[in-house]
Design a protein around this motif. Structure first.
Motif, short mmCIF file in Angstrom:
data_model
loop_
_atom_site.label_atom_id
_atom_site.label_comp_id
_atom_site.label_asym_id
_atom_site.label_seq_id
_atom_site.Cartn_x
_atom_site.Cartn_y
_atom_site.Cartn_z
N SER A 50 -41.53 -51.20 9.16
CA SER A 50 -42.90 -51.67 9.27
C SER A 50 -43.75 -51.32 8.04
CB SER A 50 -43.56 -51.10 10.52
OG SER A 50 -43.66 -49.70 10.40
N GLY A 51 -43.15 -50.76 7.03
CA GLY A 51 -43.90 -50.39 5.83
C GLY A 51 -44.49 -49.01 5.89
N ARG A 52 -44.25 -48.29 6.96
CA ARG A 52 -44.77 -46.93 7.08
C ARG A 52 -44.12 -46.00 6.07
NH1 ARG A 52 -44.09 -45.51 13.21
NH2 ARG A 52 -43.32 -43.66 12.16
N LEU A 53 -42.89 -46.30 5.66
CA LEU A 53 -42.20 -45.43 4.71
C LEU A 53 -42.94 -45.38 3.38
CD1 LEU A 53 -39.84 -43.57 4.13
CD2 LEU A 53 -38.51 -45.56 3.46
N LEU A 54 -43.48 -46.52 2.94
CA LEU A 54 -44.25 -46.53 1.70
C LEU A 54 -45.50 -45.67 1.81
CD1 LEU A 54 -43.94 -50.29 0.70
CD2 LEU A 54 -42.72 -48.34 -0.26
N THR A 55 -46.12 -45.69 2.96
CA THR A 55 -47.30 -44.84 3.18
C THR A 55 -46.90 -43.38 3.15
OG1 THR A 55 -48.29 -46.55 4.56
CG2 THR A 55 -49.19 -44.33 4.77
N HIS A 56 -45.77 -43.07 3.79
CA HIS A 56 -45.33 -41.68 3.87
C HIS A 56 -44.82 -41.14 2.53
CE1 HIS A 56 -46.09 -41.50 8.07
NE2 HIS A 56 -45.20 -42.41 8.38
N VAL A 57 -44.49 -42.01 1.61
CA VAL A 57 -44.12 -41.58 0.26
C VAL A 57 -45.36 -41.60 -0.64
CG1 VAL A 57 -42.78 -42.22 -1.78
CG2 VAL A 57 -41.73 -42.31 0.47
N GLY A 58 -46.22 -42.58 -0.45
CA GLY A 58 -47.38 -42.75 -1.32
C GLY A 58 -48.46 -41.69 -1.15
N VAL A 59 -48.71 -41.27 0.06
CA VAL A 59 -49.77 -40.27 0.28
C VAL A 59 -49.44 -38.94 -0.39
CG1 VAL A 59 -50.97 -38.91 2.05
CG2 VAL A 59 -50.70 -41.36 2.35
N PRO A 60 -48.25 -38.36 -0.17
CA PRO A 60 -47.95 -37.11 -0.88
C PRO A 60 -47.88 -37.30 -2.40
CG PRO A 60 -46.49 -37.36 0.98
CD PRO A 60 -47.24 -38.65 0.84
N ALA A 61 -47.39 -38.45 -2.85
CA ALA A 61 -47.33 -38.71 -4.30
C ALA A 61 -48.73 -38.84 -4.89
CB ALA A 61 -46.53 -39.98 -4.56
N GLY A 62 -49.68 -39.29 -4.12
CA GLY A 62 -51.05 -39.40 -4.60
C GLY A 62 -51.81 -38.08 -4.52
N VAL A 63 -51.49 -37.27 -3.54
CA VAL A 63 -52.18 -36.00 -3.34
C VAL A 63 -51.64 -34.93 -4.28
CG1 VAL A 63 -52.56 -34.15 -1.64
CG2 VAL A 63 -52.82 -36.52 -0.96
N ALA A 64 -50.36 -34.98 -4.61
CA ALA A 64 -49.74 -33.94 -5.44
C ALA A 64 -50.42 -33.79 -6.80
CB ALA A 64 -48.25 -34.23 -5.60
N PRO A 65 -50.68 -34.88 -7.55
CA PRO A 65 -51.36 -34.68 -8.84
C PRO A 65 -52.76 -34.06 -8.71
CG PRO A 65 -50.43 -36.88 -8.72
CD PRO A 65 -50.29 -36.26 -7.37
N LEU A 66 -53.45 -34.41 -7.63
CA LEU A 66 -54.77 -33.83 -7.40
C LEU A 66 -54.67 -32.32 -7.23
CD1 LEU A 66 -57.83 -34.25 -6.71
CD2 LEU A 66 -57.07 -34.36 -4.33
N PHE A 67 -53.75 -31.87 -6.38
CA PHE A 67 -53.59 -30.44 -6.15
C PHE A 67 -53.05 -29.73 -7.38
CE2 PHE A 67 -53.26 -31.45 -1.42
CZ PHE A 67 -54.57 -31.13 -1.20
N LEU A 68 -52.13 -30.35 -8.09
CA LEU A 68 -51.61 -29.74 -9.31
C LEU A 68 -52.70 -29.61 -10.37
CD1 LEU A 68 -48.09 -31.38 -9.55
CD2 LEU A 68 -48.61 -29.00 -9.07
N GLY A 69 -53.56 -30.61 -10.46
CA GLY A 69 -54.68 -30.55 -11.39
C GLY A 69 -55.64 -29.42 -11.04
N CYS A 70 -55.95 -29.27 -9.77
CA CYS A 70 -56.83 -28.18 -9.34
C CYS A 70 -56.20 -26.82 -9.63
CB CYS A 70 -57.14 -28.31 -7.84
SG CYS A 70 -58.19 -29.70 -7.43
#
Length: 80
Positions: A50-70
Motif C-alpha cells: 500500500s506504499g506504507r513501506l516508503l513512508t516507513h523508510v522516508g520518515v527516519p531518513a528525513g529525521v536523521a539529518p535533522l538530529f545529526l545536524g543538531c
C-alpha cells in the motif's frame, strides 16, 4: 523460573508516566521516528503493497539529518 514470573508480573500493563493517557499516546505516536523504524520491517516482511513501506523508510531518513545536524551543532558549541 521464579525470576521470570516476577519479571513478567511486575512489567505487565505498565506505561511511562507521560503515555498513560490514550489520547496523548495516539496524538504523539505518529510523530515518533521509532514508530516507523519498528513498523517498517513488519510491513516489508508481510508484503504490504500500500506504499506504507516508503513512508516507513522516508520518515527516519528525513529525521536523521535533522538530529545529526543538531548533534553536530551541540558538539561544535562544546568545543568552542
Amino acid at each position: 523460573m521464579r525470576l521470570t514470573r516476577r519479571a513478567a508480573a511486575s512489567g505487565t500493563g505498565r506505561r511511562p508516566p507521560g503515555l498513560r493517557s490514550r489520547r496523548y499516546g495516539r496524538a504523539v505516536h505518529p510523530l515518533l521516528p521509532m514508530t516507523y523504524l519498528v513498523d517498517g520491517p513488519r510491513v516489508a516482511i508481510s508484503g504490504d503493497s500500500s506504499g506504507r513501506l516508503l513512508t516507513h523508510v522516508g520518515v527516519p531518513a528525513g529525521v536523521a539529518p535533522l538530529f545529526l545536524g543538531c548533534t553536530a551543532l551541540a558538539v561544535r558549541r562544546m568545543r568552542v
